[in-house]
Design a protein around this motif. Structure first.
Motif, PDB file in Angstrom:
ATOM      1  N   ARG A 293     -15.830  -4.963   7.670  1.00 36.93           N
ATOM      2  CA  ARG A 293     -15.033  -5.263   8.861  1.00 36.93           C
ATOM      3  C   ARG A 293     -13.680  -5.849   8.476  1.00 36.93           C
ATOM      4  NH1 ARG A 293     -19.915  -6.807  10.884  1.00 36.93           N
ATOM      5  NH2 ARG A 293     -19.555  -9.004  10.567  1.00 36.93           N
ATOM      6  N   ALA A 294     -13.674  -6.735   7.491  1.00 36.09           N
ATOM      7  CA  ALA A 294     -12.415  -7.334   7.048  1.00 36.09           C
ATOM      8  C   ALA A 294     -11.484  -6.274   6.457  1.00 36.09           C
ATOM      9  CB  ALA A 294     -12.691  -8.426   6.022  1.00 36.09           C
ATOM     10  N   THR A 295     -12.045  -5.372   5.662  1.00 37.83           N
ATOM     11  CA  THR A 295     -11.244  -4.295   5.072  1.00 37.83           C
ATOM     12  C   THR A 295     -10.684  -3.392   6.156  1.00 37.83           C
ATOM     13  OG1 THR A 295     -12.598  -4.336   3.075  1.00 37.83           O
ATOM     14  CG2 THR A 295     -11.301  -2.346   3.463  1.00 37.83           C
ATOM     15  N   ARG A 296     -11.502  -3.037   7.126  1.00 41.07           N
ATOM     16  CA  ARG A 296     -11.050  -2.176   8.225  1.00 41.07           C
ATOM     17  C   ARG A 296      -9.954  -2.865   9.042  1.00 41.07           C
ATOM     18  NH1 ARG A 296     -13.823   2.031  10.137  1.00 41.07           N
ATOM     19  NH2 ARG A 296     -13.591   1.395  12.295  1.00 41.07           N
ATOM     20  N   LYS A 297     -10.098  -4.165   9.250  1.00 38.35           N
ATOM     21  CA  LYS A 297      -9.100  -4.908  10.019  1.00 38.35           C
ATOM     22  C   LYS A 297      -7.754  -4.897   9.289  1.00 38.35           C
ATOM     23  CE  LYS A 297      -8.434  -9.255  12.434  1.00 38.35           C
ATOM     24  NZ  LYS A 297      -9.005 -10.558  12.747  1.00 38.35           N
ATOM     25  N   ARG A 298      -7.791  -5.104   7.970  1.00 36.67           N
ATOM     26  CA  ARG A 298      -6.548  -5.069   7.188  1.00 36.67           C
ATOM     27  C   ARG A 298      -5.925  -3.685   7.229  1.00 36.67           C
ATOM     28  NH1 ARG A 298      -9.558  -8.110   3.589  1.00 36.67           N
ATOM     29  NH2 ARG A 298      -9.899  -6.314   2.252  1.00 36.67           N
ATOM     30  N   ALA A 299      -6.753  -2.643   7.079  1.00 35.90           N
ATOM     31  CA  ALA A 299      -6.242  -1.274   7.088  1.00 35.90           C
ATOM     32  C   ALA A 299      -5.647  -0.933   8.448  1.00 35.90           C
ATOM     33  CB  ALA A 299      -7.351  -0.295   6.725  1.00 35.90           C
ATOM     34  N   ASN A 300      -6.311  -1.334   9.513  1.00 37.28           N
ATOM     35  CA  ASN A 300      -5.809  -1.041  10.859  1.00 37.28           C
ATOM     36  C   ASN A 300      -4.499  -1.770  11.119  1.00 37.28           C
ATOM     37  OD1 ASN A 300      -7.886   0.681  11.497  1.00 37.28           O
ATOM     38  ND2 ASN A 300      -9.109  -0.879  12.501  1.00 37.28           N
ATOM     39  N   SER A 301      -4.388  -3.017  10.667  1.00 36.96           N
ATOM     40  CA  SER A 301      -3.137  -3.744  10.881  1.00 36.96           C
ATOM     41  C   SER A 301      -2.006  -3.102  10.086  1.00 36.96           C
ATOM     42  CB  SER A 301      -3.285  -5.225  10.511  1.00 36.96           C
ATOM     43  OG  SER A 301      -3.506  -5.360   9.123  1.00 36.96           O
ATOM     44  N   TYR A 302      -2.304  -2.588   8.896  1.00 36.84           N
ATOM     45  CA  TYR A 302      -1.294  -1.886   8.110  1.00 36.84           C
ATOM     46  C   TYR A 302      -0.840  -0.619   8.827  1.00 36.84           C
ATOM     47  CZ  TYR A 302       0.835   1.037   4.585  1.00 36.84           C
ATOM     48  OH  TYR A 302       1.700   1.857   3.911  1.00 36.84           O
ATOM     49  N   LEU A 303      -1.793   0.141   9.365  1.00 31.00           N
ATOM     50  CA  LEU A 303      -1.447   1.369  10.071  1.00 31.00           C
ATOM     51  C   LEU A 303      -0.610   1.084  11.307  1.00 31.00           C
ATOM     52  CD1 LEU A 303      -4.778   3.382   9.795  1.00 31.00           C
ATOM     53  CD2 LEU A 303      -2.628   3.826   8.601  1.00 31.00           C
ATOM     54  N   LEU A 304      -0.931   0.022  12.015  1.00 31.07           N
ATOM     55  CA  LEU A 304      -0.166  -0.312  13.219  1.00 31.07           C
ATOM     56  C   LEU A 304       1.271  -0.718  12.865  1.00 31.07           C
ATOM     57  CD1 LEU A 304      -2.828  -2.298  15.268  1.00 31.07           C
ATOM     58  CD2 LEU A 304      -1.948   0.004  15.720  1.00 31.07           C
ATOM     59  N   ARG A 305       1.450  -1.407  11.741  1.00 26.73           N
ATOM     60  CA  ARG A 305       2.791  -1.784  11.309  1.00 26.73           C
ATOM     61  C   ARG A 305       3.568  -0.587  10.784  1.00 26.73           C
ATOM     62  NH1 ARG A 305       1.984  -5.609   6.855  1.00 26.73           N
ATOM     63  NH2 ARG A 305      -0.140  -4.968   7.013  1.00 26.73           N
ATOM     64  N   ALA A 306       2.880   0.408  10.210  1.00 28.88           N
ATOM     65  CA  ALA A 306       3.535   1.555   9.596  1.00 28.88           C
ATOM     66  C   ALA A 306       4.028   2.568  10.615  1.00 28.88           C
ATOM     67  CB  ALA A 306       2.587   2.236   8.607  1.00 28.88           C
ATOM     68  N   ARG A 307       3.512   2.516  11.835  1.00 30.85           N
ATOM     69  CA  ARG A 307       3.918   3.479  12.858  1.00 30.85           C
ATOM     70  C   ARG A 307       5.351   3.210  13.309  1.00 30.85           C
ATOM     71  NH1 ARG A 307      -1.489   3.830  16.576  1.00 30.85           N
ATOM     72  NH2 ARG A 307      -2.745   4.889  15.017  1.00 30.85           N
TER      73      ARG A 307
ATOM     74  N   MET B 218       0.856  -1.174   0.000  1.00 28.54           N
ATOM     75  CA  MET B 218       0.000   0.000   0.000  1.00 28.54           C
ATOM     76  C   MET B 218       0.902   1.237   0.000  1.00 28.54           C
ATOM     77  SD  MET B 218      -3.018   0.711   2.675  1.00 28.54           S
ATOM     78  CE  MET B 218      -4.456   1.457   2.041  1.00 28.54           C
ATOM     79  N   ALA B 219       0.671   2.149  -0.899  1.00 25.94           N
ATOM     80  CA  ALA B 219       1.496   3.346  -1.019  1.00 25.94           C
ATOM     81  C   ALA B 219       1.164   4.356   0.067  1.00 25.94           C
ATOM     82  CB  ALA B 219       1.296   3.977  -2.396  1.00 25.94           C
ATOM     83  N   GLU B 220       2.190   5.102   0.490  1.00 21.56           N
ATOM     84  CA  GLU B 220       1.960   6.142   1.482  1.00 21.56           C
ATOM     85  C   GLU B 220       1.333   7.350   0.811  1.00 21.56           C
ATOM     86  OE1 GLU B 220       5.100   7.163   4.122  1.00 21.56           O
ATOM     87  OE2 GLU B 220       5.909   5.138   4.043  1.00 21.56           O
ATOM     88  N   ILE B 221       0.462   8.023   1.531  1.00 24.12           N
ATOM     89  CA  ILE B 221      -0.190   9.223   1.021  1.00 24.12           C
ATOM     90  C   ILE B 221       0.438  10.415   1.715  1.00 24.12           C
ATOM     91  CG2 ILE B 221      -2.356  10.473   0.835  1.00 24.12           C
ATOM     92  CD1 ILE B 221      -3.790   7.789   0.872  1.00 24.12           C
TER      93      ILE B 221
END
Length: 110
Positions: free
Chosen positions: A95-109, A1-4
């Motif tokens: 819910r599945a999409t939100r879970k994937r997005a949240n896990s990506y955000l947590l890894r990106a921090r 996923m590309a950074e914005i």
């Protein structure tokens, strides 16, 4: 996923603001989702009620309200003993999409 970038987000926000000010904006995904959720509530037998109450009653209800509890649930719990189960707000796919997005955000921090 590309950074914005912040600049990209700011540009998108300005573009959305201009569309809203012109009155030709499309409904947001949240507005569409809320409309669908309201339909599911009606289908499940829930009714929308709006009331005017004195400030003492409003304070009493606010004091009884639990964290993350809406006013309707609070009234149901106080008057009926428990709040009725509501339909899910998010669909399983959302819910599945939100879970994937949240896990990506947590890894990106950092």
């Amino acid at each position: 996923m590309a950074e914005i970038s912040v600049a990209t987000l700011r540009m998108q926000w300005v573009y959305a603001s201009v569309r809203l000010s012109r009155g030709n904006a499309m409904p947001s995904k949240n507005a569409e989702r809320l409309k669908q959720y309201k339909s599911r509530l009606r289908a499940a037998g829930f009714k929308r009620v709006s009331v005017w109450v004195c400030s003492d009653l409003a304070q009493m209800i606010a004091a009884e309200r639990l964290p993350a509890e809406c006013g309707g649930r609070t009234l149901e719990r106080l008057l009926l003993g428990e709040a009725a189960r509501r339909p899910e707000y998010w669909t399983a796919a959302e819910r599945a999409t939100r879970k994937r997005a949240n896990s990506y955000l947590l890894r990106a921090r950092p």
